[in-house]
Design an enzyme around this catalytic site. Structure first.
Site: not given
Ligand code: IMP
Length: 189
Positions: A41, A106, A110, A160, A166, A172
């Site tokens: 990403g 990154e 999220d 998103v 993706d 992408r």
């Molecule tokens: P976290 O560990 O929940 O903070 O997630 C991080 C990863 O989740 C990111 O690097 C993305 O790969 C994926 N991710 C989280 N939200 C989205 C989104 O809205 N679109 C696409 N990928 C997401």
């Protein structure tokens, strides 16, 4: 059917990435930087960012897999991207980070589970300094108390895609960042 709606245009993204590169350049105070991008990403964000940083810089890529949160085209979006919290490194850096000024790059922050895992892991390499740059931040989704040092945009709780991000490996290559909404039918090919 899925619906795409532009949230951040390519021009907004380009302007913000330029500002972030200026800030990172200023903070580096002439010292070299090692950028570590998280595949896949962050690849596009990293490539736009590093080309505008005005100090000696190189980059590496790492990859992680997060059990349970990689959506497939047959899953309903909202449930599909909830993480189970278990993160695993699937590709490590090719060079030592010890004594380097590291910037982890990154795509999106999220729940914070991935970043918490990666911060702990990479700080264990004893870099000289360690900072985090994320293009997007969804603060309302946070499960772990973690923040980035450089944030492109704070966005609402929407899924998103585009500019590297993706949905089941699609979208992408969109130049804009778009909100993806699923209808009730998830039969995509
Ligand atoms: P976290 O560990 O929940 O903070 O997630 C991080 C990863 O989740 C990111 O690097 C993305 O790969 C994926 N991710 C989280 N939200 C989205 C989104 O809205 N679109 C696409 N990928 C997401």
């Amino acid at each position: 059917m899925s619906e795409l709606k532009v949230l951040l245009s390519r021009q907004q993204i380009a302007e913000r990435v330029t500002e972030m590169a200026k800030q990172i350049t200023a903070d580096a105070k002439g010292e070299p930087l090692l950028f570590v991008g998280v595949l896949k990403g962050a690849a596009i964000f990293l490539s736009d960012l590093v080309r505008q940083v005005e100090v000696d810089a190189t980059f590496e890529f790492i990859a992680v897999s997060t059990y349970g949160n990689r959506p497939t085209p047959t899953q309903e979006l909202r449930h599909a991207w909830d993480s189970t919290g278990e993160v695993k490194l699937t590709k490590d850096v090719d060079q030592s980070l010890r004594g380097k000024n590291v910037i982890l790059v990154e795509d999106i922050l999220d729940t914070g589970l991935t970043l918490t895992f990666l911060k702990r892991l990479l700080q264990g390499h004893q870099p000289k300094s360690f900072r985090v740059a994320v293009l997007l931040d969804k603060p309302s989704r946070r499960k772990m108390p973690v923040e980035a040092d450089y944030t492109g945009f704070q966005i609402p709780d929407e899924f998103v895609v585009g500019y590297g991000l993706d949905y089941a490996e699609r979208y992408r290559n969109l130049a804009d960042i778009c909100v993806l909404r699923n209808g009730t039918s998830t039969n995509e090919n």
